[in-house]
Design a protein around this motif. Structure first.
Motif, PDB file in Angstrom:
ATOM      1  N   ALA A 183       0.814  -1.212   0.000  1.00 21.99           N
ATOM      2  CA  ALA A 183       0.000   0.000   0.000  1.00 21.99           C
ATOM      3  C   ALA A 183       0.848   1.263   0.000  1.00 21.99           C
ATOM      4  N   SER A 184       2.097   1.137   0.459  1.00 22.14           N
ATOM      5  CA  SER A 184       2.971   2.306   0.542  1.00 22.14           C
ATOM      6  C   SER A 184       3.861   2.475  -0.681  1.00 22.14           C
ATOM      7  N   LEU A 185       3.767   1.562  -1.633  1.00 23.51           N
ATOM      8  CA  LEU A 185       4.691   1.571  -2.763  1.00 23.51           C
ATOM      9  C   LEU A 185       4.534   2.848  -3.587  1.00 23.51           C
ATOM     10  N   PRO A 186       5.615   3.608  -3.769  1.00 25.37           N
ATOM     11  CA  PRO A 186       5.523   4.850  -4.549  1.00 25.37           C
ATOM     12  C   PRO A 186       5.385   4.568  -6.038  1.00 25.37           C
ATOM     13  N   GLU A 187       4.955   5.556  -6.782  1.00 26.74           N
ATOM     14  CA  GLU A 187       4.736   5.407  -8.224  1.00 26.74           C
ATOM     15  C   GLU A 187       6.022   5.052  -8.956  1.00 26.74           C
ATOM     16  N   CYS A 188       7.171   5.432  -8.393  1.00 26.91           N
ATOM     17  CA  CYS A 188       8.445   5.210  -9.086  1.00 26.91           C
ATOM     18  C   CYS A 188       8.907   3.757  -9.043  1.00 26.91           C
ATOM     19  N   LEU A 189       8.266   2.917  -8.214  1.00 24.88           N
ATOM     20  CA  LEU A 189       8.658   1.513  -8.119  1.00 24.88           C
ATOM     21  C   LEU A 189       7.615   0.613  -8.763  1.00 24.88           C
ATOM     22  N   GLU A 190       8.089  -0.347  -9.519  1.00 21.73           N
ATOM     23  CA  GLU A 190       7.234  -1.339 -10.169  1.00 21.73           C
ATOM     24  C   GLU A 190       7.515  -2.711  -9.570  1.00 21.73           C
ATOM     25  N   VAL A 191       6.466  -3.465  -9.251  1.00 18.30           N
ATOM     26  CA  VAL A 191       6.628  -4.814  -8.716  1.00 18.30           C
ATOM     27  C   VAL A 191       7.040  -5.755  -9.840  1.00 18.30           C
ATOM     28  N   THR A 192       8.145  -6.485  -9.629  1.00 17.38           N
ATOM     29  CA  THR A 192       8.640  -7.419 -10.651  1.00 17.38           C
ATOM     30  C   THR A 192       8.497  -8.878 -10.220  1.00 17.38           C
ATOM     31  N   HIS A 193       8.424  -9.145  -8.909  1.00  9.90           N
ATOM     32  CA  HIS A 193       8.339 -10.509  -8.410  1.00  9.90           C
ATOM     33  C   HIS A 193       7.386 -10.560  -7.224  1.00  9.90           C
ATOM     34  N   ARG A 194       6.720 -11.720  -7.070  1.00 10.34           N
ATOM     35  CA  ARG A 194       5.810 -11.917  -5.948  1.00 10.34           C
ATOM     36  C   ARG A 194       6.042 -13.284  -5.303  1.00 10.34           C
ATOM     37  N   ASN A 195       5.957 -13.306  -3.985  1.00  9.70           N
ATOM     38  CA  ASN A 195       6.025 -14.557  -3.246  1.00  9.70           C
ATOM     39  C   ASN A 195       4.682 -15.279  -3.421  1.00  9.70           C
ATOM     40  N   LEU A 196       4.713 -16.503  -3.928  1.00 10.16           N
ATOM     41  CA  LEU A 196       3.470 -17.207  -4.229  1.00 10.16           C
ATOM     42  C   LEU A 196       2.832 -17.853  -2.997  1.00 10.16           C
ATOM     43  N   ASP A 210       2.261 -16.078  -0.088  1.00  4.27           N
ATOM     44  CA  ASP A 210       1.390 -15.077   0.533  1.00  4.27           C
ATOM     45  C   ASP A 210       1.199 -13.819  -0.323  1.00  4.27           C
ATOM     46  N   ASN A 211       1.727 -13.832  -1.547  1.00  2.00           N
ATOM     47  CA  ASN A 211       1.539 -12.744  -2.509  1.00  2.00           C
ATOM     48  C   ASN A 211       2.235 -11.441  -2.103  1.00  2.00           C
ATOM     49  N   THR A 212       3.148 -11.497  -1.130  1.00  2.00           N
ATOM     50  CA  THR A 212       3.894 -10.295  -0.781  1.00  2.00           C
ATOM     51  C   THR A 212       4.884  -9.946  -1.883  1.00  2.00           C
ATOM     52  N   ILE A 213       5.341  -8.692  -1.875  1.00  3.33           N
ATOM     53  CA  ILE A 213       6.291  -8.229  -2.877  1.00  3.33           C
ATOM     54  C   ILE A 213       7.629  -8.943  -2.695  1.00  3.33           C
ATOM     55  N   ALA A 214       8.135  -9.522  -3.793  1.00  2.00           N
ATOM     56  CA  ALA A 214       9.416 -10.228  -3.737  1.00  2.00           C
ATOM     57  C   ALA A 214      10.455  -9.594  -4.654  1.00  2.00           C
ATOM     58  N   GLY A 215      10.104  -8.495  -5.316  1.00  2.00           N
ATOM     59  CA  GLY A 215      11.071  -7.813  -6.173  1.00  2.00           C
ATOM     60  C   GLY A 215      10.474  -6.537  -6.747  1.00  2.00           C
ATOM     61  N   VAL A 216      11.323  -5.520  -6.918  1.00  2.00           N
ATOM     62  CA  VAL A 216      10.887  -4.256  -7.514  1.00  2.00           C
ATOM     63  C   VAL A 216      11.978  -3.739  -8.452  1.00  2.00           C
ATOM     64  N   ARG A 217      11.596  -2.830  -9.329  1.00  2.00           N
ATOM     65  CA  ARG A 217      12.571  -2.078 -10.114  1.00  2.00           C
ATOM     66  C   ARG A 217      12.111  -0.625 -10.184  1.00  2.00           C
ATOM     67  N   SER A 235      15.784  -4.808  -7.245  1.00  3.81           N
ATOM     68  CA  SER A 235      16.093  -5.593  -6.047  1.00  3.81           C
ATOM     69  C   SER A 235      15.098  -6.729  -5.907  1.00  3.81           C
ATOM     70  N   VAL A 236      15.509  -7.748  -5.127  1.00  3.86           N
ATOM     71  CA  VAL A 236      14.632  -8.892  -4.854  1.00  3.86           C
ATOM     72  C   VAL A 236      14.684  -9.253  -3.380  1.00  3.86           C
ATOM     73  N   GLN A 237      13.554  -9.820  -2.904  1.00  2.91           N
ATOM     74  CA  GLN A 237      13.409 -10.185  -1.497  1.00  2.91           C
ATOM     75  C   GLN A 237      13.738 -11.665  -1.310  1.00  2.91           C
ATOM     76  N   TYR A 238      14.796 -12.127  -1.937  1.00  5.38           N
ATOM     77  CA  TYR A 238      15.235 -13.511  -1.754  1.00  5.38           C
ATOM     78  C   TYR A 238      16.705 -13.598  -2.148  1.00  5.38           C
ATOM     79  N   HIS A 239      17.254 -14.834  -2.202  1.00 10.90           N
ATOM     80  CA  HIS A 239      18.701 -14.983  -2.358  1.00 10.90           C
ATOM     81  C   HIS A 239      19.056 -15.702  -3.658  1.00 10.90           C
ATOM     82  N   PRO A 240      19.261 -14.964  -4.751  1.00 12.27           N
ATOM     83  CA  PRO A 240      19.634 -15.606  -6.010  1.00 12.27           C
ATOM     84  C   PRO A 240      21.024 -16.235  -5.976  1.00 12.27           C
TER      85      PRO A 240
END
Length: 389
Positions: free
Chosen positions: A320-333, A335-342, A350-355
């Motif tokens: 809900a706080s995501l600014p317009e300048c960030l786009e969601v690129t990945h999602r955790n399946l 719980d559907n939380t954000i797992a990556g943005v650009r 960036s990504v919320q996991y360990h490549p």
């Protein structure tokens, strides 16, 4: 044999106490009690600085069967507060092993216990959320242990990064082990070697190995370094590492990243993802029990592909706080939380996991190739393509 072992206890702030047997050092440690669903990779988990301040429970019932070795370390020594397993294998067998898990825990003064019902413990954490706790081999008074657990400071609002980051700048030299080398994008632009500066907030060693393996010069700076400290290194790109705890108290890092956006390509992992999002104007929140394991499914929203990933975090970016300048690129399946943005304007993602895996699958190693293309474009003086950005 169990009767000959010293008793050990794990107490939670909700009043629950588990009794088992000591398999590590004697002593007492407090921390947040969490669980990891990996079948193996316990040595990487023990030495991951992101676990600072946490008592880790392994869901797999037998741990220690492959011993420990000197090649799978993710930092110089274990960083966890405590370790809990159902059964500690009394025999270890692996051609690379040079010691047992118990001996390793004792050597590094890690309090650890086995012999408790980890299924019951994990169900309690899953249903009620991660809890403050205490692990002890020196106090058997249950009421006393619960009171100590309740007085534990927890993670929210604490700056744990300062406890695990390096004290000074250093150059990284080693590359990926042959067992984990999968090729990947390398530097091909001219003769100048790309220079990556890593802001180390508690970085796993396999991350700079990936960067160096692709032919880059890698300089590591403490996470408290300013934007000017980074720029003084004349980097071609900036990496934001993983690390422990709550990202919001790290105002020094958020400010530095905010100043770096638009000046150099930026790539963040885990805590680095959260800090990049905070620098762009988003907020973070604490997950109920976090994502920790080597089998976490993530959807790449740009390609539609699903990646199985290694994860370890207790906080996430608030959508809900995501600014317009960030786009969601990945999602955790799960719980559907954000797992990556650009970033829509600047060359930053960036990504919320360990490549970098270690331990875990290699599905997401392409992200290092993506960053490499940005570095090559930076050297060539060009503009990264939209797919890279």
């Amino acid at each position: 044999m169990y009767r000959q072992q010293k008793p050990g206890f794990l107490a939670l702030e909700d009043g629950t106490v588990y009794e088992g047997f000591s398999i590590g050092a004697e002593g007492e440690r407090d921390g947040e009690v969490v669980f990891n669903t990996s079948l193996t990779g316990y040595q990487e988990i023990l030495t991951d600085p992101s676990y600072r301040g946490q008592i880790v429970t392994m869901t797999y019932p037998m741990i220690g069967n492959v011993g420990v070795n000197l090649e799978d370390l993710e930092s110089s020594h274990p960083r966890i507060a405590g370790f809990v397993v159902r059964e500690n294998s009394r025999i270890h067998s692996n051609f690379r092993a040079n010691g047992s898990l118990s001996d390793y825990l004792i050597k590094h003064n890690i309090v650890a216990i086995s012999g408790i019902d980890t299924r019951a413990l994990v169900r309690r954490i899953r249903d009620r959320g991660a809890q403050k706790g205490i692990i002890s081999t020196i106090d058997s008074d249950r009421a006393s242990l619960v009171e100590k657990a309740r007085k534990s400071p927890g993670l929210i609002g604490r700056d744990l990064v300062r406890e695990v980051m390096p004290g000074s700048a250093n150059e990284w030299g080693s590359v990926l082990h042959p067992y984990s080398s999968l090729g990947g994008e390398t530097h091909t632009e001219g003769n100048r070697v790309p220079h990556v500066v890593c802001l180390d907030f508690g970085m796993k060693w396999n991350i700079p190995r990936h960067l160096a393996h692709r032919g880059n010069r890698v300089t590591i700076l403490p996470g408290t370094s300013s934007a000017q400290d980074v720029l003084n290194q004349n980097p071609d790109g900036v990496f934001l590492s993983n690390g422990p705890g709550d990202p919001e108290p790290l105002t020094y890092a958020i400010e530095s990243i905010r100043e770096l956006l638009g000046q150099k390509p930026v790539f963040g992992i885990c805590l680095g993802h959260q800090l990049l999002s905070l620098a762009a104007g988003a907020k973070t929140f604490k997950l109920k029990f976090g994502h920790r394991g080597a089998n976490q499914p993530v959807l790449n929203c740009l390609t539609g592909q699903v990646e199985i990933t290694s994860q370890n975090h207790g906080f996430a970016v608030e959508e809900a706080s995501l600014p317009e300048c960030l786009e969601v690129t990945h999602r955790n399946l799960n719980d559907n939380t954000i797992a990556g943005v650009r970033h829509r304007k600047h060359n930053a993602f960036s990504v919320q996991y360990h490549p970098e895996a270690s331990a875990g699958p290699h599905d997401s190693s392409y992200l290092f190739d993506q960053f490499q293309k940005s570095l090559n474009a930076s050297i060539a003086g060009g503009t990264p393509t939209a797919s890279t950005r």
